[in-house]
Scaffold this motif. Sequence first.
Motif, PDB file in Angstrom:
ATOM      1  N   LEU A 175     -19.267  40.411   3.908  1.00  0.00           N
ATOM      2  CA  LEU A 175     -18.407  39.797   2.902  1.00  0.00           C
ATOM      3  C   LEU A 175     -17.019  39.621   3.497  1.00  0.00           C
ATOM      4  CD1 LEU A 175     -19.538  41.812  -0.234  1.00  0.00           C
ATOM      5  CD2 LEU A 175     -19.894  39.377   0.148  1.00  0.00           C
ATOM      6  N   ALA A 176     -16.690  38.386   3.837  1.00  0.00           N
ATOM      7  CA  ALA A 176     -15.382  38.081   4.400  1.00  0.00           C
ATOM      8  C   ALA A 176     -14.573  37.297   3.383  1.00  0.00           C
ATOM      9  CB  ALA A 176     -15.536  37.282   5.693  1.00  0.00           C
ATOM     10  N   PHE A 177     -13.369  37.762   3.116  1.00  0.00           N
ATOM     11  CA  PHE A 177     -12.494  37.120   2.137  1.00  0.00           C
ATOM     12  C   PHE A 177     -11.207  36.685   2.819  1.00  0.00           C
ATOM     13  CE2 PHE A 177     -14.951  40.363  -0.173  1.00  0.00           C
ATOM     14  CZ  PHE A 177     -15.653  39.536  -1.036  1.00  0.00           C
ATOM     15  N   ASN A 178     -10.736  35.532   2.426  1.00  0.00           N
ATOM     16  CA  ASN A 178      -9.463  35.027   2.919  1.00  0.00           C
ATOM     17  C   ASN A 178      -8.471  34.985   1.776  1.00  0.00           C
ATOM     18  OD1 ASN A 178      -7.390  33.758   4.356  1.00  0.00           O
ATOM     19  ND2 ASN A 178      -8.185  31.716   3.902  1.00  0.00           N
ATOM     20  N   PHE A 179      -7.441  35.831   1.857  1.00  0.00           N
ATOM     21  CA  PHE A 179      -6.375  35.836   0.864  1.00  0.00           C
ATOM     22  C   PHE A 179      -5.217  35.024   1.438  1.00  0.00           C
ATOM     23  CE2 PHE A 179      -7.651  40.262  -0.971  1.00  0.00           C
ATOM     24  CZ  PHE A 179      -8.814  39.692  -1.473  1.00  0.00           C
ATOM     25  N   ALA A 180      -4.973  33.854   0.871  1.00  0.00           N
ATOM     26  CA  ALA A 180      -3.941  32.959   1.390  1.00  0.00           C
ATOM     27  C   ALA A 180      -2.885  32.710   0.327  1.00  0.00           C
ATOM     28  CB  ALA A 180      -4.561  31.637   1.838  1.00  0.00           C
ATOM     29  N   GLY A 181      -1.643  32.706   0.749  1.00  0.00           N
ATOM     30  CA  GLY A 181      -0.572  32.430  -0.196  1.00  0.00           C
ATOM     31  C   GLY A 181       0.771  32.893   0.329  1.00  0.00           C
ATOM     32  N   ILE A 200      -4.221  35.932  14.985  1.00  0.00           N
ATOM     33  CA  ILE A 200      -5.353  36.177  15.873  1.00  0.00           C
ATOM     34  C   ILE A 200      -6.490  35.183  15.639  1.00  0.00           C
ATOM     35  CG2 ILE A 200      -6.621  37.789  14.370  1.00  0.00           C
ATOM     36  CD1 ILE A 200      -7.055  39.512  16.894  1.00  0.00           C
ATOM     37  N   ALA A 201      -6.471  34.473  14.517  1.00  0.00           N
ATOM     38  CA  ALA A 201      -7.551  33.536  14.178  1.00  0.00           C
ATOM     39  C   ALA A 201      -7.076  32.096  14.238  1.00  0.00           C
ATOM     40  CB  ALA A 201      -8.102  33.856  12.789  1.00  0.00           C
ATOM     41  N   ALA A 202      -6.094  31.818  15.094  1.00  0.00           N
ATOM     42  CA  ALA A 202      -5.512  30.484  15.152  1.00  0.00           C
ATOM     43  C   ALA A 202      -6.488  29.480  15.755  1.00  0.00           C
ATOM     44  CB  ALA A 202      -4.227  30.524  15.970  1.00  0.00           C
ATOM     45  N   ARG A 203      -6.197  28.225  15.529  1.00  0.00           N
ATOM     46  CA  ARG A 203      -7.052  27.148  16.030  1.00  0.00           C
ATOM     47  C   ARG A 203      -7.198  27.220  17.542  1.00  0.00           C
ATOM     48  NH1 ARG A 203      -7.667  22.509  12.673  1.00  0.00           N
ATOM     49  NH2 ARG A 203      -6.783  22.875  10.592  1.00  0.00           N
ATOM     50  N   VAL A 254     -10.762  34.167  19.794  1.00  0.00           N
ATOM     51  CA  VAL A 254     -11.275  33.560  18.563  1.00  0.00           C
ATOM     52  C   VAL A 254     -12.796  33.508  18.593  1.00  0.00           C
ATOM     53  CG1 VAL A 254     -11.347  31.443  17.180  1.00  0.00           C
ATOM     54  CG2 VAL A 254      -9.177  32.244  18.115  1.00  0.00           C
ATOM     55  N   ASN A 255     -13.365  33.160  19.755  1.00  0.00           N
ATOM     56  CA  ASN A 255     -14.827  33.118  19.875  1.00  0.00           C
ATOM     57  C   ASN A 255     -15.451  34.476  19.592  1.00  0.00           C
ATOM     58  OD1 ASN A 255     -14.772  30.415  20.567  1.00  0.00           O
ATOM     59  ND2 ASN A 255     -14.729  30.820  22.774  1.00  0.00           N
ATOM     60  N   VAL A 256     -14.858  35.522  20.149  1.00  0.00           N
ATOM     61  CA  VAL A 256     -15.375  36.873  19.927  1.00  0.00           C
ATOM     62  C   VAL A 256     -15.209  37.277  18.472  1.00  0.00           C
ATOM     63  CG1 VAL A 256     -15.019  39.312  20.490  1.00  0.00           C
ATOM     64  CG2 VAL A 256     -15.047  37.599  22.314  1.00  0.00           C
ATOM     65  N   LEU A 257     -14.069  36.945  17.873  1.00  0.00           N
ATOM     66  CA  LEU A 257     -13.830  37.269  16.466  1.00  0.00           C
ATOM     67  C   LEU A 257     -14.865  36.591  15.570  1.00  0.00           C
ATOM     68  CD1 LEU A 257     -12.092  38.617  14.306  1.00  0.00           C
ATOM     69  CD2 LEU A 257     -10.527  36.660  14.427  1.00  0.00           C
ATOM     70  N   LEU A 258     -15.173  35.338  15.853  1.00  0.00           N
ATOM     71  CA  LEU A 258     -16.186  34.623  15.079  1.00  0.00           C
ATOM     72  C   LEU A 258     -17.561  35.258  15.247  1.00  0.00           C
ATOM     73  CD1 LEU A 258     -15.034  30.965  15.843  1.00  0.00           C
ATOM     74  CD2 LEU A 258     -15.017  32.063  13.591  1.00  0.00           C
ATOM     75  N   ALA A 299     -13.644  26.882  12.195  1.00  0.00           N
ATOM     76  CA  ALA A 299     -14.927  27.592  12.205  1.00  0.00           C
ATOM     77  C   ALA A 299     -14.942  28.783  11.261  1.00  0.00           C
ATOM     78  CB  ALA A 299     -15.261  28.050  13.623  1.00  0.00           C
ATOM     79  N   PHE A 300     -13.776  29.272  10.866  1.00  0.00           N
ATOM     80  CA  PHE A 300     -13.734  30.412   9.950  1.00  0.00           C
ATOM     81  C   PHE A 300     -14.113  30.018   8.524  1.00  0.00           C
ATOM     82  CE2 PHE A 300     -11.167  32.146  13.372  1.00  0.00           C
ATOM     83  CZ  PHE A 300     -11.596  33.458  13.411  1.00  0.00           C
ATOM     84  N   GLU A 301     -14.028  28.733   8.212  1.00  0.00           N
ATOM     85  CA  GLU A 301     -14.247  28.300   6.833  1.00  0.00           C
ATOM     86  C   GLU A 301     -15.638  28.684   6.330  1.00  0.00           C
ATOM     87  OE1 GLU A 301     -14.111  24.243   4.083  1.00  0.00           O
ATOM     88  OE2 GLU A 301     -13.390  24.212   6.154  1.00  0.00           O
ATOM     89  N   ARG A 302     -16.664  28.444   7.137  1.00  0.00           N
ATOM     90  CA  ARG A 302     -18.027  28.750   6.668  1.00  0.00           C
ATOM     91  C   ARG A 302     -18.365  30.227   6.815  1.00  0.00           C
ATOM     92  NH1 ARG A 302     -22.082  29.752  10.099  1.00  0.00           N
ATOM     93  NH2 ARG A 302     -21.846  29.316  12.333  1.00  0.00           N
ATOM     94  N   ARG A 303     -17.634  30.943   7.656  1.00  0.00           N
ATOM     95  CA  ARG A 303     -17.924  32.361   7.844  1.00  0.00           C
ATOM     96  C   ARG A 303     -17.212  33.245   6.824  1.00  0.00           C
ATOM     97  NH1 ARG A 303     -18.349  30.022  12.869  1.00  0.00           N
ATOM     98  NH2 ARG A 303     -20.019  30.801  14.223  1.00  0.00           N
TER      99      ARG A 303
END
Length: 346
Positions: free
Chosen positions: A70-76, A139-142, A159-163, A186-190
């Motif tokens: 369960l991965a959540f992205n809190f943006a704001g 750490i998750a930049a494009r 980033v590849n390893v993080l994904l 690539a993080f969007e679907r994960r």
Amino acid sequence: MPSSPLLRFFTGRRGRQAVDTITPERTFADVILPPATQRTLEQALAQVRNHALIFERWGLGERHATGLGLAFNFAGPPGTGKTICAEAIAHALGKQLLVVNYSVVESMWAGETAKNVAAVFRTAIEDDAVLFFDEADAIAARRTAGARQAMEREANTVVNVLLRELEAFNGVVVFATNLAANFDPAFERRIRTHVLFEMPGVAERERIWQVQLHPLHTPLSADVDFAALAERYPASGGDIKNAVLKAAAAAAAEPGVDVGKRIHQRHFVQGIEDVMAAKSVMRQSIFADEDAAVAAGPNVAVPDARTALALQAVEARSQHAALLGIALGAAGLLAGLAGLVVAALR
């Protein structure tokens, strides 16, 4: 996570860990959110609570070997409650919260940062803890297409390893960022759920002002009007917290015996005014001011502060140019001397 003695020698990282372990104390009752954010967050929490039901009892885990976490992205914007909510999720699950320390994870040695990222996930598995990447865009930049520089290739590898680790992880990960647009696509679907933390409205701001104070021990004057403060200042929860602390400090510093001191409306007003002024200062740009001064022309006066900033920037650039010229000249001189030495040896 072990690190090399040489790395510790150069960086001074002797006692710090790649993750800080926090026993969560704050809950969702400690954060006041706009209705839309609250609804999305409740849906995310429902996924956490029903995870075992869906993937174990309903058998979806047998059909889907990866992506079970369960991965959540809190943006704001800053101060809107992202960190508190990450802690609240861990509290709701009865787990520890592991906060990633980028200063320790990032390494000067090629390949080490990616290994450290993988080790962070192993630690979360071993401790059965919620993993929290605050300011995750760091750490998750494009990724860079056709990366040629060593730094770009290293960032792409991280980033590849993080994904890859995120895909294989079967726990809870929370990413928090003020700059979600900088995330690699690539993080969007994960990431299972994206939660937008919006700035609080007037009603939420009034409640935030109130919950910052102790209901019994904080001495308030009769002139305090939180509704007026909420209406006048469109601040985030973090800004309001800082304003309350400033107001309390100002009230406590006034002359008189402690028992007679009260926090007045003027203290809160001055506190939030100071906070908003500080935010205005942080939005200043030296180079923007320099460009404005240049665009105005040599015969047009600009405000003293902007002039000073522009002159500082121009001076800094001139110094850099001069140093570069000296370096190039020295390099040319060394090349000439080397040529003379070769000619003399012949």
